[in-house]
Scaffold this active site. Structure first.
Site, short mmCIF file in Angstrom:
data_model
loop_
_atom_site.label_atom_id
_atom_site.label_comp_id
_atom_site.label_asym_id
_atom_site.label_seq_id
_atom_site.Cartn_x
_atom_site.Cartn_y
_atom_site.Cartn_z
N CYS A 11 0.85 -1.18 0.00
CA CYS A 11 0.00 0.00 0.00
C CYS A 11 0.88 1.23 0.00
CB CYS A 11 -0.87 0.03 1.25
SG CYS A 11 -1.77 -1.51 1.51
N ARG A 36 0.86 2.23 -6.21
CA ARG A 36 1.06 1.13 -5.26
C ARG A 36 -0.24 0.40 -4.94
NH1 ARG A 36 6.05 1.68 -2.65
NH2 ARG A 36 5.39 0.20 -1.08
N TRP A 84 -3.81 -1.55 -1.41
CA TRP A 84 -3.79 -2.68 -2.35
C TRP A 84 -4.12 -3.91 -1.53
CZ3 TRP A 84 -3.62 -3.93 -7.35
CH2 TRP A 84 -3.21 -5.21 -7.69
N ASN A 110 0.80 -0.75 6.34
CA ASN A 110 1.16 -1.52 5.15
C ASN A 110 1.81 -2.80 5.66
OD1 ASN A 110 2.15 -2.52 2.75
ND2 ASN A 110 3.70 -0.92 2.48
N GLY A 111 1.34 -3.96 5.22
CA GLY A 111 1.95 -5.20 5.66
C GLY A 111 0.91 -6.15 6.23
N GLU A 493 9.11 -18.01 -22.39
CA GLU A 493 8.83 -16.71 -21.77
C GLU A 493 9.92 -15.70 -22.12
OE1 GLU A 493 6.58 -15.05 -20.51
OE2 GLU A 493 7.39 -13.65 -19.05
N LYS A 497 9.19 -12.14 -24.08
CA LYS A 497 9.62 -10.83 -23.58
C LYS A 497 10.34 -10.06 -24.68
CE LYS A 497 7.66 -10.40 -20.56
NZ LYS A 497 6.77 -11.30 -19.96
N GLU A 500 7.82 -8.94 -27.50
CA GLU A 500 6.88 -7.87 -27.20
C GLU A 500 7.58 -6.55 -26.89
OE1 GLU A 500 4.35 -8.63 -23.79
OE2 GLU A 500 5.95 -9.69 -22.75
N HIS A 516 14.71 -31.72 -34.92
CA HIS A 516 13.55 -32.11 -35.72
C HIS A 516 13.07 -30.97 -36.62
CE1 HIS A 516 13.43 -35.85 -33.53
NE2 HIS A 516 13.50 -35.16 -32.40
N LYS A 618 -2.47 -3.92 -21.22
CA LYS A 618 -2.18 -4.67 -19.99
C LYS A 618 -3.24 -5.72 -19.72
CE LYS A 618 0.21 -5.55 -16.33
NZ LYS A 618 1.39 -6.39 -16.61
C1 F6R Z 1 3.24 -10.76 -21.53
C2 F6R Z 1 1.95 -10.55 -20.91
C3 F6R Z 1 0.75 -11.22 -21.48
C4 F6R Z 1 -0.19 -11.70 -20.36
C5 F6R Z 1 -1.48 -12.27 -20.95
C6 F6R Z 1 -2.39 -12.79 -19.88
O1 F6R Z 1 4.26 -10.07 -20.89
O2 F6R Z 1 1.85 -9.82 -19.95
O3 F6R Z 1 1.12 -12.30 -22.29
O4 F6R Z 1 0.48 -12.65 -19.59
O5 F6R Z 1 -2.15 -11.29 -21.69
O6 F6R Z 1 -2.76 -11.80 -19.00
P1 F6R Z 1 -3.37 -12.12 -17.58
O7 F6R Z 1 -2.35 -12.84 -16.80
O8 F6R Z 1 -3.71 -10.78 -17.00
O9 F6R Z 1 -4.59 -12.98 -17.82
#
Ligand code: F6R
Length: 623
Positions: A11, A36, A84, A110-111, A493, A497, A500, A516, A618
């Site tokens: 928080c 936060r 949060w 916070n905590g 993964e 990264k 993207e 293969h 996001k």
């Molecule tokens: C990659 C990324 C996305 C999410 C995906 C699922 O860095 O952030 O691939 O992982 O869109 O999102 P959530 O986890 O919010 O369902």
């Protein structure tokens, strides 16, 4: 009060004493800390021997609307909080500040106060009524009892902190002491801002940087008393304490990012804390694992004959790692499926199937539709989620919240790591209930998980050399990632990264699959990042080395991530990044860190917006 208890894992906290109007200073500080948490916000000031408080669920703007209509009286002392929450409903009653029985002392926190239940039982017997579901309220009652007994607020805080277990920052004001704010810190952030005739407190310097750049970093188990002209720091037992003074030379926008250029980089560096927070409070007094919001009866878990994990993107890769752990520790078959594909293949589900939906945001439409389909088929659904009150946990039978705190960078980093922790905890919990692992084996793995935060720190210490590698590869047109076993999803993964963030062609492969087909991609100078499994009794390590030899023989430039002391890899690595020694199933927790740093730095060097890469959002709320 019964029901689920509200914990505030991450928080924002502000405190002020000085000649300005406290309400305004506190609200401005909270605005800077809103990243936060934004489940609720509140402020308290001291005026005319009384406490004046306002608090509201939701974003800070909800509180600001209330204050615009009904401002608190002008006062020179105030505290505030933006929250949060990770468990239960974020509502007005649970918003901080919380007051004691006589409404004389107000506290923000916070905590997690781990022994709050025991403390609350003790004073509930004396007819104390509690108005919220929080662990925080107990601290307000206890501190107030102390000041009522005649000690000052500083001594009251000391005495109460000596009784508290857990991690906490507490900030308190006393209506009868309008010149003082007192705070305590154990394992949770708090900094002091030093002004002229005024002083400040904040979870980080962003809270007060528009007023002063001179600051004090508080140490562990310290109490600070702020008046207009003095700042006094002691330990929990009243002994004078050492503090570090520093000058903040970042600008305001960097301050919100804790001095980093990107939220993503900040979030990468927050991972030791995020992993530690995700492990707090998971063991009961009897030493057994407990998952607070599991809401699945032991009988249901014993009857499970299949687990299906559904997720998208990075969360899907967390699910792939989970499959290795769950199957190995629980001997329950696991399928991992992309949420967007799940319902179109007419999956075979019934009431003995557990569907685990992994989602950082809790709002991903593909995952949401998939769990709706699963529930229609009578499967039980468990969500692993980072966002309190979001749709996916709301529509699930059970939930394990991850404790990453808000993830602002679009590319998931600490979200991924905390999802892994939640998956390991789920696997161990099922193993405990089904009896597929002995208690001491589970204890040993939990202890290994508890050691991970400091092992991540040791990887983060190599950031500069990883940035150097990124500089060496700025001109790359394509990058491959290889892994085996739990290292395979890490390779996927790492490639995601890079795609993207750096907009580069990047592919992750299971190292054994190379021959293969994909090996045809290898040409002179192609960078190949290789996640090398720890040396063990199996043949994984040797087989991985064979794969690395194959690409190197064809001109690839190999960057190997291998554990400390692994000398066998040295002849085949053009570059070597050392990882701490951890068991193979937990290696993703440390192996992904260099790949995150590499992608973040390469994208920065290419001039891309790392926090908001092109074409991405996001939270993906369309199918
Ligand atoms: C990659 C990324 C996305 C999410 C995906 C699922 O860095 O952030 O691939 O992982 O869109 O999102 P959530 O986890 O919010 O369902």
């Amino acid at each position: 009060m019964g029901g689920t208890v509200e914990f505030c894992a991450m928080c924002g906290i502000v405190g002020y004493v000085g000649p300005q109007r406290a309400q305004d200073v506190v609200i401005d500080g909270l605005r800077r800390l809103e990243y936060r948490g934004y489940d609720s916000a509140g402020v308290a000031v001291v005026h005319d021997d009384a406490l004046w408080m306002a608090k509201r669920a939701g974003k800070l703007e909800n509180l600001e609307k209330v204050l615009a209509e009904e401002p608190l009286p002008a006062a020179g002392v105030g505290i505030g909080h933006t929250r949060w929450a990770t468990h239960g409903p974020p509502n007005d009653a649970n918003a901080h500040p919380h007051a004691g029985e006589a409404r004389r002392v107000a506290v923000v926190h916070n905590g997690i106060i781990e022994n709050f239940a025991e403390l609350r039982d003790r004073i509930e017997a004396d007819d104390h009524a509690f108005l919220s579901d929080t662990d925080t309220e107990i601290a307000a009652h206890l501190i107030e009892l102390q000041v009522q007994s005649g000690v000052d607020l500083t001594e009251a805080m000391r005495r109460v902190c000596q009784q508290l277990d857990g991690a906490f920052t507490l900030v308190a004001v006393d209506a009868h002491d309008p010149e003082r704010v007192v705070a305590a810190r154990r394992n949770s952030p708090l900094v002091v801002g030093l002004g002229e005739g005024e002083n400040f407190l904040g979870s980080d310097v962003a809270a007060f940087i528009e007023h002063t750049r001179e600051a004090l970093e508080l140490g562990q188990d310290q109490i600070v008393t702020l008046t207009r002209d003095a700042v006094q720091v002691t330990d929990f037992w009243g002994r004078a304490a050492e503090v570090t003074r520093f000058h903040v030379d970042w600008d305001l926008s960097a301050a919100e990012k804790d001095g980093h250029d990107w939220f993503m980089r900040k979030e990468i560096f927050e991972q030791p804390r995020a992993v530690a927070d995700s492990l707090i409070g998971r063991r009961g007094a009897d030493g057994l694992l407990q998952l607070d919001e599991m809401r699945l009866a032991d009988e249901e878990i014993r009857e499970l004959d299949k687990i299906i994990i559904i997720a998208c993107g990075t969360s899907f890769y967390a699910g792939m790692v989970a499959k290795y752990a769950i199957e190995h520790w629980t001997r329950t078959p696991v399928e991992v499926e992309l949420a967007s594909e799940f319902r179109y293949r007419d999956p075979i589900l019934d009431s003995t199937t557990l569907v685990v939906a992994i989602s950082q945001s809790g709002e991903t439409a593909d995952t949401l539709q998939a769990i709706r389909h699963a529930r229609e088929q009578r499967a039980r659904v468990l969500a692993i989620c980072n966002t309190n009150g979001s749709s996916i946990p709301r529509e699930s039978d059970a939930v394990i919240y991850t404790h990453a705190g808000p993830e602002i960078g679009v590319a998931s980093t600490k979200g991924f790591l905390t999802q892994l922790v939640a998956c390991y905890l789920l696997a161990l919990y099922v193993a405990q209930v089904k009896g597929t692992r002995y208690g001491d084996e589970i204890d040993e793995i939990v202890a290994q998980l508890e050691a991970i935060p400091s092992q991540i720190e040791s990887v983060l210490e190599q950031a500069e050399s990883i940035y150097g590698l990124a500089r060496d590869h700025v001109g790359a047109r394509s990058v491959l990632f290889l892994g085996r076993h739990a290292g395979y999803p890490v390779a996927l993964e790492g490639a995601l990264k890079l795609k993207e963030l750096a907009y580069l062609h990047a592919e992750g492969f299971a190292a054994g699959e190379l021959k293969h087909g994909p090996i045809a991609l290898v040409e002179q100078g192609l960078p190949v990042l290789c996640v090398v499994p720890p040396r063990g009794r199996d043949q994984l390590h040797g087989k991985m080395i064979s794969g690395i030899q194959e690409v190197r023989a064809r001109g690839a430039r190999t960057i190997c991530l291998a554990e400390e002391g692994d000398a066998a890899i040295e002849p085949y690595a053009d570059e070597l990044i050392r990882l701490p020694k951890v068991p193979v199933l937990l290696q993703p927790l440390v192996a992904i860190i260099p790949l995150q740093l590499f992608a973040c730095e390469l994208a920065t060097l290419l001039g891309h917006d790392v926090d908001q890469p092109r074409n991405l959002a996001k939270s993906v709320t369309v199918e």
